[in-house]
Each structure stands twice: as C-alpha cells, then as structure tokens.
Design a protein around this motif. Sequence first.
Motif, PDB file in Angstrom:
ATOM      1  N   LYS A   1       0.976  -0.962   0.032  1.00 34.03           N
ATOM      2  CA  LYS A   1      -0.036  -0.037  -0.071  1.00 34.03           C
ATOM      3  C   LYS A   1       1.076   1.269   0.017  1.00 34.03           C
ATOM      4  CE  LYS A   1      -3.447   1.810   3.183  1.00 34.03           C
ATOM      5  NZ  LYS A   1      -4.193   1.767   4.241  1.00 34.03           N
TER       6      LYS A   1
ATOM      7  N   GLU B   1     -17.780   1.042   4.213  1.00 33.20           N
ATOM      8  CA  GLU B   1     -16.142   1.346   4.287  1.00 33.20           C
ATOM      9  C   GLU B   1     -15.710   2.563   5.138  1.00 33.20           C
ATOM     10  OE1 GLU B   1     -13.739  -0.970   4.259  1.00 33.20           O
ATOM     11  OE2 GLU B   1     -15.171  -2.661   3.503  1.00 33.20           O
TER      12      GLU B   1
ATOM     13  N   LYS C   1      -8.660  -5.726  -8.027  1.00 35.12           N
ATOM     14  CA  LYS C   1      -8.933  -6.347  -6.901  1.00 35.12           C
ATOM     15  C   LYS C   1      -7.686  -6.590  -6.064  1.00 35.12           C
ATOM     16  CE  LYS C   1     -10.144 -11.194  -5.287  1.00 35.12           C
ATOM     17  NZ  LYS C   1      -9.198 -10.784  -3.775  1.00 35.12           N
ATOM     18  N   THR C   2      -6.594  -6.528  -6.775  1.00 32.12           N
ATOM     19  CA  THR C   2      -5.503  -6.096  -5.619  1.00 32.12           C
ATOM     20  C   THR C   2      -5.204  -4.882  -4.968  1.00 32.12           C
ATOM     21  OG1 THR C   2      -4.082  -7.608  -7.211  1.00 32.12           O
ATOM     22  CG2 THR C   2      -2.725  -6.129  -5.941  1.00 32.12           C
TER      23      THR C   2
ATOM     24  N   ASP D   1      -7.913  -4.948  -2.326  1.00 32.13           N
ATOM     25  CA  ASP D   1      -7.343  -5.722  -1.219  1.00 32.13           C
ATOM     26  C   ASP D   1      -6.412  -5.115  -0.467  1.00 32.13           C
ATOM     27  OD1 ASP D   1      -9.431  -7.582  -1.810  1.00 32.13           O
ATOM     28  OD2 ASP D   1      -7.936  -9.062  -2.631  1.00 32.13           O
ATOM     29  N   SER D   2      -5.421  -4.292  -1.066  1.00 30.95           N
ATOM     30  CA  SER D   2      -4.418  -3.621  -0.385  1.00 30.95           C
ATOM     31  C   SER D   2      -5.169  -2.301   0.658  1.00 30.95           C
ATOM     32  CB  SER D   2      -3.423  -2.983  -1.119  1.00 30.95           C
ATOM     33  OG  SER D   2      -3.864  -1.847  -1.826  1.00 30.95           O
ATOM     34  N   TYR D   3      -6.255  -2.339   0.437  1.00 37.71           N
ATOM     35  CA  TYR D   3      -6.715  -1.090   1.501  1.00 37.71           C
ATOM     36  C   TYR D   3      -7.875  -1.674   2.387  1.00 37.71           C
ATOM     37  CZ  TYR D   3      -4.949   2.939  -1.075  1.00 37.71           C
ATOM     38  OH  TYR D   3      -3.952   3.604  -1.788  1.00 37.71           O
ATOM     39  N   ILE D   4      -8.704  -2.801   1.989  1.00 35.78           N
ATOM     40  CA  ILE D   4      -9.861  -3.504   2.692  1.00 35.78           C
ATOM     41  C   ILE D   4      -9.388  -4.648   3.065  1.00 35.78           C
ATOM     42  CG2 ILE D   4     -12.042  -4.111   2.742  1.00 35.78           C
ATOM     43  CD1 ILE D   4     -12.725  -1.822   0.506  1.00 35.78           C
ATOM     44  N   SER D   5      -9.076  -5.100   4.259  1.00 34.12           N
ATOM     45  CA  SER D   5      -8.549  -6.475   4.518  1.00 34.12           C
ATOM     46  C   SER D   5      -9.924  -7.197   4.625  1.00 34.12           C
ATOM     47  CB  SER D   5      -7.820  -6.516   5.871  1.00 34.12           C
ATOM     48  OG  SER D   5      -8.413  -5.796   6.865  1.00 34.12           O
ATOM     49  N   ALA D   6      -9.823  -8.497   3.954  1.00 36.71           N
ATOM     50  CA  ALA D   6     -11.081  -9.289   3.977  1.00 36.71           C
ATOM     51  C   ALA D   6     -11.210  -9.853   5.326  1.00 36.71           C
ATOM     52  CB  ALA D   6     -10.799 -10.619   2.870  1.00 36.71           C
ATOM     53  N   GLN D   7     -12.478  -9.916   5.887  1.00 40.12           N
ATOM     54  CA  GLN D   7     -12.804 -10.198   7.231  1.00 40.12           C
ATOM     55  C   GLN D   7     -13.384 -11.680   7.512  1.00 40.12           C
ATOM     56  OE1 GLN D   7     -14.455  -6.639   7.714  1.00 40.12           O
ATOM     57  NE2 GLN D   7     -12.825  -5.647   8.413  1.00 40.12           N
TER      58      GLN D   7
END
Length: 275
Positions: free
Chosen positions: A2, A212, A265-266, A269-275
């Motif tokens: 990031k 978000e 998607k990359t 995903d670098s800003y929103i961590s999958a929960q």
Amino acid sequence: MKKLFALLLTLAMVLSLAACGSKEEPAKTEEPAKTEEPAAESELTTATKGCLTMATNAQFPPYEYYEGDSIVGIDAEIAGAIAEKLGLELVIEDMEFDSIIEAVKTGKADIGLAGMTVTPERQESVDFTETYATGVQVIIVTEDSAITSVDDLFAEGASNVIGVQRNTTGDLYTTWDLEDAGLATIDRYSKGADAVQALKTGKVDCVVIDNEPAKAFVAEVEGLKILETEYVLEDYAGAMSKDNTALYEAVNAALQELIADGTVKTIIDSYISAQ
Ligand code: GLN
C-alpha cells in the motif's frame, strides 16, 4: 504494498503537476516534456490535454482521503492505472461530493471517481463505467442506542434525526423512505466525518453512510458501532460525460482490462482487509 502504491501515486501526481497542473497555460509548458514521454501521445480529448482529470471528494476513506497533501485511496489508484494505460497523466481535483457530476457534465473533469453509486437519477446526467466495487449503506449508532436494526427506522411513530453526507445515496434514500414518510428528520453534512461527530455529540440519533468509510470513522470515535443489518446494497462506478464517447470507451475498456487481470482486486484488497 500500500505504501509503495501511495509513493508511486504521489510521484505520479507530482510529475503530472508539471504537465497537467495549469489549465490556463496549455501548449508552451507542455512542449519540452515531449522528449521524455515514452508512451505514444494520447489522441483522446480530455479536460486538459494529455491528462486524465478525476473529480472526487477526498473525505471517503479508503476510496479517497488525504495522506499529507496527497489524495490516496482505491479510486485514486484505479484512476492512476487507467491513466497509465491510456498514456495520460492523472490529475485529481478535490471538491464537494455534489459538485462532481456537474464537473463531469461540463467537461471540467473527465471522470468522477468517488465511491459513487450508480442510480437511475444520476444516469440521466452522466454515463457510468463498468462497476468496479460494491458498497452497502449501513447505520452507525451509539453503543447504547435504542435503534438496533433497519426496521427500527421504519417503525410506526419513529421520529429519529438521521445524519448523512449531503446528496449521497444515504441522503437520498433516507429522505425518500423516511423523511418524506414523516418518520425522520434528515441532518445533512458536507463530510461524512462531521455527521459521525454529530452522532457522538448527540445531535443525531444515527448516521446512514457507506460501509467502508463507516468502518474508518467508527474506528476513530469511541462508543459507536455499525448495525449488522444493511440498509441498501449498491454498485460503485465512474461517472463520465455523455458527450465524449471516445474517452468513455477508452476509459471503460481500460477499466475492464484492469478488472479482468486482477489489478482492481489487488488495489481494493490492499486497502480493505478481507474479514
Ligand atoms: N456511495 C455514495 C453515493 O454515491 C456515497 C459516495 C461518497 O460519499 N463519496 O452517493
């Protein structure tokens, strides 16, 4: 990852300022830059020659927000990747959320990227690109709130004061569904963070906003929580002028490629961590 993106983006923006920063002085200052331009010069007609001007409202983490003096976030990086594919330099213009569509319509900006939801009303003014993310309108309340679900807002005799960001879908839906039905009063703020502060200080009973930024705001203010029940699910896309078909098609094709090859998607995903 990031950090690196942010750094590259800052660099790209600093470089782009040289070529794209001044709208008043077109040809002269741009000429010397030609020798160091590796990509073929774009023939696309844009708000400023050689630049992709993105209109946004940088109060919407993690899609767009300030890190120091630079605007970073998911939308900024996607716009940077689109610009690169098209041989354009990215310029980001920060403005009120409800000025973005007008900026795009009048050709002052090439694309509005602002976690903007596709709605039929907006489609009358602009063309939307491919959808690149989804959002959810959620409800933020204080930890001890009597509001425990979306249904509570619709309950007979309800009279909540609801904080929203002006002219966002949170504003539009609560206005149509609740205020017009006599079930709530809507308090409109120019920043989502201000609506959240109003909740903290008891001026509003809840805030309706995208999930978000909601997470980012709640993480910074003690004593607030996001309700589990979702108000509305929506699609985010870029807003573009209906009058520049060549640019629309080029931008949309670039975005589709970036979605297909996993770049979008990359970035997300670098800003929103999958929960
Ligand atoms: N998704 C919401 C909308 O389009 C909010 C966007 C924003 O505040 N940047 O209205």
